[in-house]
Design a protein around this motif. Structure first.
Motif, PDB file in Angstrom:
ATOM      1  N   SER A 187       0.856  -1.190   0.000  1.00  0.00           N
ATOM      2  CA  SER A 187       0.000   0.000   0.000  1.00  0.00           C
ATOM      3  C   SER A 187       0.888   1.235   0.000  1.00  0.00           C
ATOM      4  O   SER A 187       1.720   1.408   0.899  1.00  0.00           O
ATOM      5  CB  SER A 187      -0.914   0.018   1.234  1.00  0.00           C
ATOM      6  OG  SER A 187      -1.695  -1.148   1.284  1.00  0.00           O
ATOM      7  N   ILE A 188       0.711   2.077  -1.025  1.00  0.00           N
ATOM      8  CA  ILE A 188       1.517   3.292  -1.135  1.00  0.00           C
ATOM      9  C   ILE A 188       0.743   4.458  -0.532  1.00  0.00           C
ATOM     10  O   ILE A 188      -0.452   4.614  -0.773  1.00  0.00           O
ATOM     11  CB  ILE A 188       1.877   3.569  -2.608  1.00  0.00           C
ATOM     12  CG1 ILE A 188       2.801   2.470  -3.126  1.00  0.00           C
ATOM     13  CG2 ILE A 188       2.528   4.936  -2.773  1.00  0.00           C
ATOM     14  CD1 ILE A 188       3.233   2.646  -4.561  1.00  0.00           C
ATOM     15  N   GLY A 189       1.449   5.257   0.278  1.00  0.00           N
ATOM     16  CA  GLY A 189       0.831   6.433   0.882  1.00  0.00           C
ATOM     17  C   GLY A 189       0.681   6.325   2.377  1.00  0.00           C
ATOM     18  O   GLY A 189       0.461   7.321   3.063  1.00  0.00           O
TER      19      GLY A 189
ATOM     20  N   ALA B 275      -4.790   4.889  10.534  1.00  0.00           N
ATOM     21  CA  ALA B 275      -4.818   5.085   9.077  1.00  0.00           C
ATOM     22  C   ALA B 275      -4.851   3.743   8.352  1.00  0.00           C
ATOM     23  O   ALA B 275      -5.576   3.555   7.369  1.00  0.00           O
ATOM     24  CB  ALA B 275      -3.606   5.897   8.638  1.00  0.00           C
ATOM     25  N   GLU B 276      -4.066   2.796   8.851  1.00  0.00           N
ATOM     26  CA  GLU B 276      -4.047   1.480   8.216  1.00  0.00           C
ATOM     27  C   GLU B 276      -5.386   0.782   8.365  1.00  0.00           C
ATOM     28  O   GLU B 276      -5.869   0.120   7.433  1.00  0.00           O
ATOM     29  CB  GLU B 276      -2.928   0.635   8.845  1.00  0.00           C
ATOM     30  CG  GLU B 276      -2.853  -0.803   8.335  1.00  0.00           C
ATOM     31  CD  GLU B 276      -2.494  -0.885   6.866  1.00  0.00           C
ATOM     32  OE1 GLU B 276      -2.626  -1.978   6.288  1.00  0.00           O
ATOM     33  OE2 GLU B 276      -2.089   0.148   6.277  1.00  0.00           O
ATOM     34  N   TYR B 277      -6.011   0.939   9.532  1.00  0.00           N
ATOM     35  CA  TYR B 277      -7.325   0.324   9.765  1.00  0.00           C
ATOM     36  C   TYR B 277      -8.347   0.849   8.760  1.00  0.00           C
ATOM     37  O   TYR B 277      -9.068   0.096   8.110  1.00  0.00           O
ATOM     38  CB  TYR B 277      -7.767   0.599  11.203  1.00  0.00           C
ATOM     39  CG  TYR B 277      -9.205   0.203  11.486  1.00  0.00           C
ATOM     40  CD1 TYR B 277      -9.571  -1.136  11.616  1.00  0.00           C
ATOM     41  CD2 TYR B 277     -10.191   1.184  11.604  1.00  0.00           C
ATOM     42  CE1 TYR B 277     -10.883  -1.498  11.867  1.00  0.00           C
ATOM     43  CE2 TYR B 277     -11.509   0.831  11.852  1.00  0.00           C
ATOM     44  CZ  TYR B 277     -11.851  -0.514  11.982  1.00  0.00           C
ATOM     45  OH  TYR B 277     -13.157  -0.872  12.214  1.00  0.00           O
ATOM     46  N   HIS B 278      -8.392   2.177   8.620  1.00  0.00           N
ATOM     47  CA  HIS B 278      -9.357   2.761   7.692  1.00  0.00           C
ATOM     48  C   HIS B 278      -8.996   2.447   6.236  1.00  0.00           C
ATOM     49  O   HIS B 278      -9.880   2.310   5.385  1.00  0.00           O
ATOM     50  CB  HIS B 278      -9.444   4.274   7.897  1.00  0.00           C
ATOM     51  CG  HIS B 278     -10.187   4.649   9.144  1.00  0.00           C
ATOM     52  ND1 HIS B 278      -9.536   4.856  10.349  1.00  0.00           N
ATOM     53  CD2 HIS B 278     -11.517   4.819   9.397  1.00  0.00           C
ATOM     54  CE1 HIS B 278     -10.435   5.172  11.283  1.00  0.00           C
ATOM     55  NE2 HIS B 278     -11.642   5.143  10.726  1.00  0.00           N
ATOM     56  N   ARG B 279      -7.695   2.342   5.957  1.00  0.00           N
ATOM     57  CA  ARG B 279      -7.312   1.982   4.587  1.00  0.00           C
ATOM     58  C   ARG B 279      -7.778   0.574   4.247  1.00  0.00           C
ATOM     59  O   ARG B 279      -8.282   0.303   3.145  1.00  0.00           O
ATOM     60  CB  ARG B 279      -5.791   2.078   4.428  1.00  0.00           C
ATOM     61  CG  ARG B 279      -5.333   1.950   2.976  1.00  0.00           C
ATOM     62  CD  ARG B 279      -3.895   1.528   2.889  1.00  0.00           C
ATOM     63  NE  ARG B 279      -3.675   0.220   3.458  1.00  0.00           N
ATOM     64  CZ  ARG B 279      -3.963  -0.919   2.830  1.00  0.00           C
ATOM     65  NH1 ARG B 279      -4.509  -0.899   1.635  1.00  0.00           N
ATOM     66  NH2 ARG B 279      -3.724  -2.078   3.405  1.00  0.00           N
ATOM     67  N   GLN B 280      -7.630  -0.360   5.183  1.00  0.00           N
ATOM     68  CA  GLN B 280      -8.064  -1.724   4.928  1.00  0.00           C
ATOM     69  C   GLN B 280      -9.574  -1.798   4.750  1.00  0.00           C
ATOM     70  O   GLN B 280     -10.072  -2.536   3.889  1.00  0.00           O
ATOM     71  CB  GLN B 280      -7.598  -2.641   6.062  1.00  0.00           C
ATOM     72  CG  GLN B 280      -6.096  -2.831   6.121  1.00  0.00           C
ATOM     73  CD  GLN B 280      -5.691  -3.815   7.197  1.00  0.00           C
ATOM     74  OE1 GLN B 280      -6.532  -4.503   7.770  1.00  0.00           O
ATOM     75  NE2 GLN B 280      -4.392  -3.896   7.480  1.00  0.00           N
ATOM     76  N   ILE B 281     -10.307  -1.003   5.567  1.00  0.00           N
ATOM     77  CA  ILE B 281     -11.769  -0.970   5.387  1.00  0.00           C
ATOM     78  C   ILE B 281     -12.119  -0.430   3.999  1.00  0.00           C
ATOM     79  O   ILE B 281     -12.965  -0.983   3.285  1.00  0.00           O
ATOM     80  CB  ILE B 281     -12.413  -0.106   6.490  1.00  0.00           C
ATOM     81  CG1 ILE B 281     -12.281  -0.796   7.856  1.00  0.00           C
ATOM     82  CG2 ILE B 281     -13.879   0.180   6.163  1.00  0.00           C
ATOM     83  CD1 ILE B 281     -12.842   0.011   9.001  1.00  0.00           C
ATOM     84  N   ALA B 282     -11.448   0.642   3.604  1.00  0.00           N
ATOM     85  CA  ALA B 282     -11.709   1.223   2.285  1.00  0.00           C
ATOM     86  C   ALA B 282     -11.363   0.245   1.172  1.00  0.00           C
ATOM     87  O   ALA B 282     -12.074   0.136   0.165  1.00  0.00           O
ATOM     88  CB  ALA B 282     -10.914   2.519   2.123  1.00  0.00           C
ATOM     89  N   GLU B 283     -10.270  -0.498   1.373  1.00  0.00           N
ATOM     90  CA  GLU B 283      -9.876  -1.476   0.360  1.00  0.00           C
ATOM     91  C   GLU B 283     -10.901  -2.583   0.239  1.00  0.00           C
ATOM     92  O   GLU B 283     -11.255  -3.014  -0.864  1.00  0.00           O
ATOM     93  CB  GLU B 283      -8.495  -2.057   0.714  1.00  0.00           C
ATOM     94  CG  GLU B 283      -7.994  -3.132  -0.238  1.00  0.00           C
ATOM     95  CD  GLU B 283      -7.737  -2.597  -1.634  1.00  0.00           C
ATOM     96  OE1 GLU B 283      -7.646  -3.413  -2.574  1.00  0.00           O
ATOM     97  OE2 GLU B 283      -7.617  -1.358  -1.795  1.00  0.00           O
ATOM     98  N   ARG B 284     -11.404  -3.061   1.398  1.00  0.00           N
ATOM     99  CA  ARG B 284     -12.430  -4.109   1.357  1.00  0.00           C
ATOM    100  C   ARG B 284     -13.687  -3.597   0.662  1.00  0.00           C
ATOM    101  O   ARG B 284     -14.314  -4.311  -0.133  1.00  0.00           O
ATOM    102  CB  ARG B 284     -12.737  -4.593   2.775  1.00  0.00           C
ATOM    103  CG  ARG B 284     -11.671  -5.500   3.352  1.00  0.00           C
ATOM    104  CD  ARG B 284     -12.198  -6.257   4.566  1.00  0.00           C
ATOM    105  NE  ARG B 284     -12.523  -5.357   5.667  1.00  0.00           N
ATOM    106  CZ  ARG B 284     -11.646  -5.016   6.621  1.00  0.00           C
ATOM    107  NH1 ARG B 284     -10.412  -5.496   6.591  1.00  0.00           N
ATOM    108  NH2 ARG B 284     -11.993  -4.205   7.603  1.00  0.00           N
ATOM    109  N   GLU B 285     -14.061  -2.351   0.981  1.00  0.00           N
ATOM    110  CA  GLU B 285     -15.257  -1.778   0.346  1.00  0.00           C
ATOM    111  C   GLU B 285     -15.028  -1.587  -1.162  1.00  0.00           C
ATOM    112  O   GLU B 285     -15.929  -1.783  -1.969  1.00  0.00           O
ATOM    113  CB  GLU B 285     -15.615  -0.446   0.998  1.00  0.00           C
ATOM    114  CG  GLU B 285     -16.139  -0.606   2.425  1.00  0.00           C
ATOM    115  CD  GLU B 285     -16.446   0.727   3.071  1.00  0.00           C
ATOM    116  OE1 GLU B 285     -16.062   1.771   2.479  1.00  0.00           O
ATOM    117  OE2 GLU B 285     -17.059   0.735   4.158  1.00  0.00           O
ATOM    118  N   ARG B 286     -13.794  -1.220  -1.519  1.00  0.00           N
ATOM    119  CA  ARG B 286     -13.491  -1.078  -2.948  1.00  0.00           C
ATOM    120  C   ARG B 286     -13.616  -2.414  -3.661  1.00  0.00           C
ATOM    121  O   ARG B 286     -14.171  -2.508  -4.761  1.00  0.00           O
ATOM    122  CB  ARG B 286     -12.078  -0.523  -3.144  1.00  0.00           C
ATOM    123  CG  ARG B 286     -11.741  -0.184  -4.589  1.00  0.00           C
ATOM    124  CD  ARG B 286     -10.249  -0.022  -4.788  1.00  0.00           C
ATOM    125  NE  ARG B 286      -9.542  -1.256  -4.558  1.00  0.00           N
ATOM    126  CZ  ARG B 286      -9.482  -2.248  -5.447  1.00  0.00           C
ATOM    127  NH1 ARG B 286     -10.093  -2.139  -6.609  1.00  0.00           N
ATOM    128  NH2 ARG B 286      -8.801  -3.345  -5.186  1.00  0.00           N
TER     129      ARG B 286
END
Length: 784
Positions: free
Chosen positions: A480-482, A524-535
């Motif tokens: 994951s970049i960013g 940030a990582e927690y929310h990124r993983q949630i966003a990735e799952r939703e994506r």
């Protein structure tokens, strides 16, 4: 820093070994083992185009177009100097000639999409006559064919004849009762190249001849009888002549090769390169690799890139970009999380592309052609040089920093590790700052929080992280970049059973800034993983929607095709029914005309004819019934005396009765009575008076027939049926003279109509119109 070290560290040498296994010749494999990346954009582009052509040709032909042949370069040089080659060497040369011929035939085609490989193959020299001479003469490494020369065939016939005479003589001897008593066995054996018989040792004096061998016990002597010694000598001479002739044949075949030695050496170079090119294509297909875009501006964009040496079933694809908004990437995450694999994947894919190889990634992947790719990866501790891991890494880093420029790619694994964390982090940060200033595209893995903060606060540097599942204590290998990675040391320790007191004590030793920083990263990582799952869920939903839309579109097309097919069939059936009805109507009209001429026609005949016509029209109406919503709106009811049109017959009539229980009404159409269903009727307005229309009374009902018929613009086969129908109606209406407007044009339609009128039963005469009637554009018809 030597290039071979970079190729070894990034495992490019293993790619070369895998590429070599795709070759069919040892010379092609040799080229694979010597492959190194190019540094010029035009060279890289040409090498990749060559690989793309090979992939295309393999797909088109279904496999590698070259056949196996050995390395015959030394044989050709010997032949050029006048030496005689062995049968094995000549067969290998023939295989090389065959490979050149088949490759040229397969590749030199009228193709526009493979200019590089077609151009190479067109330079091949084919020598079918020499190839045929070798394969005809030599059957195998140990056998020369009789057809190699007439002299050899004759010598071998003499050898066979001598053999037969000797065996016949020896058979006579061993079958003789007076002679067989001296033999141990009644058999013929070979000792060396001489025919012998086994003689008892004590009977040696009774069998004169030459002793060539004896048994281990000495009880048996193998004797060539004196009677066949001379025959054996003759046979030996024939065999010597055979070997001389074989040597002459081999010399002659070698001499045929001598003038073409240089062309065949050039063939080998071309075939080796073709083998190398098709090996690149074959490996690209096996890896499901794609052709990358190239640039020289330092931009890298990898779409679902996979390390080619990891099992395709387990490798996790990664998306990565570098060199546009930022030039340095700091990758963080736990050990065994895939950070090093990510570095090696970027470096290896770059080297593969620069070597002209397709890369295991998706289409759209773009890579830069760098002058050099530097890498400090792996444990380089050297016992011989008494260097620690840190010292060894630092020696590599010093060498890289002394050479690297803005046109290079630099990869660092665990930058600054192996020493005091504070000093190591400061050193790593300084190195990254220097690389950033030089414009070097750089990637570095680290555990240091200082480097994470540096990447967050510095323009041109970006964080990236590899995921780790704390629940299963396993890395997911997703990049994951960013977002910087979290060390997860406390969570892993807790999961493994470390006391909560010890974990809490360690946490208190951290500074508040460190704790907050790690918490921010975790959040940030927690929310990124949630966003990735939703994506991912959204993408799956989108794909399902697309699938359902495609299925619905497919079903719609099938229904449309079915409707058109049924409509076409219905039209054909209707046309057939109408044609039958037209013929029947013509017959009835003819009979009506005959009745009209006869003044005294029995009433029962007239009634029978009317019933026949009513029955035919009823059947026709039933056969042509259409849904009520076809092309008109039928009435719900009608009134007696109302004018209606029978749509499918295109006939008007007057309603005589109200609808019955079946919805049918009785109509009067001219002199005919018939029944029709309401769904087949359409109410018509009373006809307006027109200048060119007369109202003729026939029977109890009126029939409106115009005085002229306009068929302009119709084809002849369309106009003639309209003329027939119009003349029939005009005759029934009692008209005497009518006009057919066909226009002037080319005159084809006028000629066809007038030719048709000559044989029409209702026509008395016809003429062209005069001035004021339309002249040549109108035919005036006088009816009987």
């Amino acid at each position: 820093m030597e290039l071979n070290r970079e190729l070894r560290v990034l495992e490019f040498t293993k790619i070369r070994e895998r590429l070599a296994t795709c070759c069919v010749t040892p010379m092609g494999a040799e080229l694979c083992q010597r492959l190194i990346p190019y540094h010029d954009l035009s060279e890289v582009t040409r090498a990749l185009d060559e690989t793309e052509e090979a992939v295309s040709l393999i797909s088109y032909m279904g496999g590698h177009p070259l056949g196996w042949f050995g390395d015959v370069r030394e044989h050709l040089l010997l032949a050029e100097k006048g030496a005689s080659l062995s049968p094995r060497a000549l067969l290998d040369v023939a295989a090389c000639l065959r490979a050149a011929r088949t490759a040229r035939a397969a590749l030199v085609k009228d193709r526009e999409d493979t200019p590089i490989l077609t151009g190479l193959a067109s330079r091949l020299t084919a020598l079918p006559a020499v190839e045929q001479a070798i394969t005809d003469a030599i059957l195998s490494e140990e056998e020369i064919a009789d057809r190699a020369s007439a002299e050899l065939a004759q010598i071998r016939r003499q050898i066979r004849s001598a053999n037969e005479r000797m065996r016949e003589k020896l058979n006579q001897m061993i079958r003789s009762s007076s002679f067989s008593k001296y033999l141990q066995d009644s058999i013929i054996t070979m000792r060396g190249d001489r025919y012998c018989i086994p003689v008892k040792a004590e009977c040696r004096a009774n069998v004169p001849g030459l002793v060539h061998d004896q048994s281990a016990t000495g009880a048996t002597l193998f004797v060539e009888p004196i009677a066949v010694v001379e025959m054996g000598n003759d046979l030996k001479q024939h065999r010597a002549r055979e070997q001389q002739e074989i040597a002459r044949i081999l010399q002659a075949l070698s001499a045929q090769l001598a003038p073409y030695a240089q062309e065949l050496l050039c063939n080998i170079d071309i075939l080796s390169h073709l083998d190398f090119a098709f090996a690149k294509g074959q490996m690209a297909r096996e890896m499901r690799a794609a052709l990358p875009k190239l640039n020289a501006r330092g931009y890298i964009k990898i779409i679902r890139g996979r390390h080619p040496l990891i099992d395709p079933e387990t490798v996790v694809p990664s998306n990565l970009w570098l060199g546009d908004e930022f030039t340095a990437l700091v990758i963080t995450g736990p050990n065994t999380g895939g950070k090093t694999v990510t570095l090696k994947t970027v470096g290896l894919l770059t080297l593969m592309a620069q070597a002209g190889l397709h890369v295991p990634a998706e289409l759209g992947t773009e890579l830069c052609v760098f002058e050099h790719v530097y890498a400090d990866i792996g444990d380089e501790q050297s016992i011989e040089q008494s260097l620690s891991t840190f010292s060894s890494h630092m020696r590599n880093i010093v060498d890289i920093m002394s050479r690297v420029t803005g046109r290079d790619l630099a990869l660092f694994d665990e930058l600054g590790a192996g020493t005091d964390p504070t000093e190591g982090a400061a050193l790593a940060q300084t190195i990254l700052a220097e690389l950033l200033q030089r414009g070097v595209r750089a990637m570095a893995t680290t555990h240091y929080s200082e480097l994470k903060a540096y990447a967050l606060s510095t323009r041109g540097v970006e964080n990236a992280s590899v995921e780790f599942d704390v629940q299963t204590l396993r890395p997911t290998y997703r990049l994951s970049i960013g977002i910087p990675g979290k060390s997860n040391a406390f969570e892993i320790s807790r999961k493994l059973g470390l006391s909560e007191n010890l974990i809490e004590g360690a946490r208190q030793l951290l500074s508040q800034n460190d704790v907050r920083f790690e918490d921010v990263i975790a959040n940030a990582e927690y929310h990124r993983q949630i966003a990735e799952r939703e994506r991912v869920m959204a993408e799956e939903t989108r794909q399902e929607t697309v699938r359902l839309r495609d299925e619905a579109e497919k079903l719609r097309r099938e229904m449309e095709q079915s409707r058109e097919k049924n409509l076409k069939k219905a039209k054909e059936d209707a046309k057939r029914v109408m044609e039958n009805a037209r013929r029947e109507a013509e017959a009835i009209i003819s009979e009506l005309k005959a009745i009209k001429k006869q003044a005294q026609t029995p009433e029962h005949e007239v009634q029978a004819l009317k019933k026949r016509m009513e029955k035919g029209i009823d059947e026709l109406s039933e056969g042509l019934a259409m849904p009520s919503d076809a092309l008109f709106t039928p009435p719900k009811t009608v009134r007696v005396g109302e004018q209606v049109e029978i749509v499918h017959l295109k006939t008007r009539g007057t309603v005589m009765t109200l609808p019955d229980s079946k919805g049918e009404v009785q109509l009067l159409a001219g002199i005919m009575k018939l029944k029709a269903h309401l769904s087949q009727l359409r109410i018509v307005e009373p006809p307006r008076e027109k200048k060119s229309t007369v109202l003729a009374k026939t029977g109890a009902a009126g029939r409106s027939v115009p005085l002229e018929l306009d068929v302009r613009g119709m084809a002849q086969d369309e106009a003639l049926p309209e003329v027939d129908r119009y003349l029939d109606e005009a005759t029934l209406a009692g008209l005497h003279e009518v006009s057919i407007i066909h226009g002037k044009g080319t005159g084809v339609l006028r000629t066809g109509i007038q030719r048709h009128l000559k044989g029409h039963m209702d026509v008395k005469s016809f003429r062209l119109g005069i001035y004021g009637e339309g002249e040549d554009g109108v035919t005036v018809v006088t009816l009987k």
